[in-house]
Design a protein around this motif. Structure first.
Motif, PDB file in Angstrom:
ATOM      1  N   PRO A  94       0.695  -1.112   0.044  1.00 19.33           N
ATOM      2  CA  PRO A  94       0.172  -0.010  -0.002  1.00 19.33           C
ATOM      3  C   PRO A  94       0.723   1.361   0.142  1.00 19.33           C
ATOM      4  N   GLN A  98     -10.568   5.403  -3.575  1.00 15.36           N
ATOM      5  CA  GLN A  98     -11.302   4.252  -4.113  1.00 15.36           C
ATOM      6  C   GLN A  98     -12.660   4.011  -4.152  1.00 15.36           C
ATOM      7  N   LEU A 127      -6.578   1.404   1.109  1.00 12.54           N
ATOM      8  CA  LEU A 127      -5.212   1.357   0.548  1.00 12.54           C
ATOM      9  C   LEU A 127      -4.682   0.016   0.430  1.00 12.54           C
ATOM     10  N   ASN A 134      -6.437  -2.719  -0.217  1.00 17.59           N
ATOM     11  CA  ASN A 134      -7.037  -3.260  -1.040  1.00 17.59           C
ATOM     12  C   ASN A 134      -6.932  -2.914  -2.658  1.00 17.59           C
ATOM     13  N   LEU A 135      -5.752  -2.726  -2.926  1.00 14.31           N
ATOM     14  CA  LEU A 135      -5.123  -2.051  -4.511  1.00 14.31           C
ATOM     15  C   LEU A 135      -5.013  -3.304  -5.418  1.00 14.31           C
ATOM     16  N   ALA A 160      -5.465  -3.169  -9.120  1.00 14.72           N
ATOM     17  CA  ALA A 160      -5.826  -1.705  -9.453  1.00 14.72           C
ATOM     18  C   ALA A 160      -4.658  -0.926 -10.177  1.00 14.72           C
ATOM     19  N   THR A 190      -4.583   2.514 -10.642  1.00 13.29           N
ATOM     20  CA  THR A 190      -4.756   4.025 -10.213  1.00 13.29           C
ATOM     21  C   THR A 190      -5.290   3.794  -8.702  1.00 13.29           C
ATOM     22  N   LEU A 191      -4.688   4.755  -7.939  1.00 12.75           N
ATOM     23  CA  LEU A 191      -5.250   5.121  -6.644  1.00 12.75           C
ATOM     24  C   LEU A 191      -5.895   6.461  -6.930  1.00 12.75           C
ATOM     25  N   LEU A 224      -0.424   3.499 -10.194  1.00 13.27           N
ATOM     26  CA  LEU A 224       0.533   2.838  -9.390  1.00 13.27           C
ATOM     27  C   LEU A 224       1.643   1.926  -9.986  1.00 13.27           C
TER      28      LEU A 224
END
Length: 450
Positions: free
Chosen positions: A358, A401, A415, A417-418, A421, A423-424, A441
């Motif tokens: 994260p 998110q 943060l 649970n990315l 993904a 993109t944050l 990311l």
């Protein structure tokens, strides 16, 4: 009563002073020329023909004709990335003398390779009977503003001109490299450091090595750079003794925060009596707020800052009102299997994938129980990701998110649970207007509020 000098005496004094200036200047020029000759005899070129551009994004691919220099006992110092994968290297010395050297060992953290001349007596005979050797300057002898001289095989000068290039400058600062092959302290100088000089020495006015020339760690920095002599000499001594490369050791045990960020720094629980921290006056109970200018909030941050540093590296610790400098000594051995593995940002694509961690925003936040949701920013680390995103004190983080942020746990969950993904996305409230921040990311790029 004051008496004025007779005019003829005054005129004679002025004439003598005027005549003395060119003489002093000539003596200074002669001293510099002698220094260039003496140091230049100890500089070598790695006998490789350029296969491409002198300057490349990764540089350390041996495309440029690189440099090294002789030290005591027929040893040669150069950069590890230039000798990696080689058992022997051909050398070209001043005056056209050719030689061969075997690789004694490499230190990946210090980015230093140690070579040993084959048939050193014959090489000495071809150089006039004695091998030149450069000494190292003592650690801590370097000062900002001090005159220094870069010497190396710039643009293949040893082959083309029979002598290395020699350039004068001053030390402008001592910084920390955070990109590239080497990630320790670096000396910056305005002395010319051109392609081909990498691996050559940066010397002081007495001909002592104060650093080893390296490429700039950032394309935005155009000054010459060098690995400090303290780092280089520690690596050379260890390689001579047959010791394995090691990480630098600070000599402290830190109190765990249980994963919680500590805005006031990381507490030192114990200080080793024989360690660098103890010698610098560090005591149990002190709190480390920053390392080499980078804020640290937990033990993982401290480990991240210290892990790339080799023995001999000076480290600046901010203790929240007091600053100390510790020179790291030898710690645990380096894992050589992974030390030379290319980093993803070096563009090779060969690095083993690792689980995504994260991102750390570098923010101190306050929950707002008086409101339905939103986390107020009460402090922004100027070196942190939040500052680079443009987040300011007083902003309120509303969404992460698409998750509404009522508590700090909501943000941690978002943060954490990315996975998958790209993109944050953060939404913040500033002056009654909502702003969207997007952080890709897959690369270190950030956009400010819009």
């Amino acid at each position: 009563m004051l008496r004025s000098r007779p005019f003829p005496v005054l005129l004679a004094s002025l004439v003598a002073a005027a005549l003395a200036c060119p003489a002093a200047s000539a003596r200074g020029d002669d001293a510099l020329a002698a220094l260039a000759r003496r140091v230049g005899r100890a500089v070598v070129a790695l006998d490789r023909k350029p296969r491409g551009a002198f300057r490349s994004g990764t540089l350390m691919d041996g495309q440029a004709p690189a440099s090294g220099f002789l030290v005591a006992d027929g040893h040669v110092v150069t950069l590890a990335a230039l000798a990696r994968g080689r058992r022997t290297l051909g050398l070209r010395l001043a005056g056209g003398v050719r030689a061969s050297a075997r690789v004694v060992g490499l230190d990946p953290l210090a980015n230093i390779a140690l070579l040993r001349l084959e048939e050193p007596d014959q090489v000495a005979a071809r150089m006039g009977g004695e091998l030149p050797a450069l000494p190292f300057a003592p650690a801590g002898a370097l000062r900002v503003g001090q005159n220094v001289f870069s010497v190396g095989n710039a643009f293949d000068s040893l082959r083309l001109d029979g002598q290395p290039a020699f350039s004068q400058g001053v030390v402008t600062t001592v910084a920390r490299a955070r990109q590239g092959v080497y990630r320790g302290p670096v000396i910056e100088t305005d002395a010319a450091v051109n392609p081909g000089a990498f691996g050559g020495p940066l010397v002081d006015g007495r001909g002592r090595v104060v650093g080893v020339l390296v490429p700039s760690f950032s394309p935005r920095r155009w000054l010459g750079e060098a690995i400090p002599a303290g780092v280089v000499s520690a690596a050379v001594n260890a390689l001579k003794a047959g010791e394995p490369p090691a990480h630098g050791r600070l000599g402290v045990r830190l109190r765990s925060s249980g994963g919680e960020a500590q805005p006031d720094g990381v507490e030192v629980a114990e200080v080793a009596a024989d360690g660098p921290a103890a010698r610098a006056g560090l005591r149990a109970g002190a709190r480390i707020v920053a390392i080499d200018g980078a804020r640290v909030y937990d033990t993982a941050d401290v480990a991240r800052e210290l892990a790339p540093l080799p023995p001999g590296a000076p480290v600046r610790l901010d203790l929240g009102g007091r600053r100390v400098v510790c020179v790291l000594d030898r710690g645990r051995p380096v894992d050589l299997a992974s030390a030379f593995r290319p980093r993803p940002e070096e563009g090779t694509g060969d690095a083993a994938p690792s689980p995504r961690k994260p991102p750390r925003l570098g923010l101190r936040l306050r929950e707002r129980p008086e409101r339905r949701f939103g986390l107020e920013v009460v402090e922004v680390d100027p070196q942190g990701l939040g500052a680079r995103l443009g987040i300011r004190t007083g902003d309120v983080l509303m969404l992460a998110q698409r998750t509404r942020l009522r508590t700090l746990d909501d943000l941690r969950s978002a943060l954490g649970n990315l996975a998958g993904a790209n993109t944050l996305t953060l939404v913040l409230l500033r002056e009654r207007r909502l702003h969207t921040l997007r952080l890709p990311l897959d690369r270190p790029l950030a956009e400010g509020p819009r």
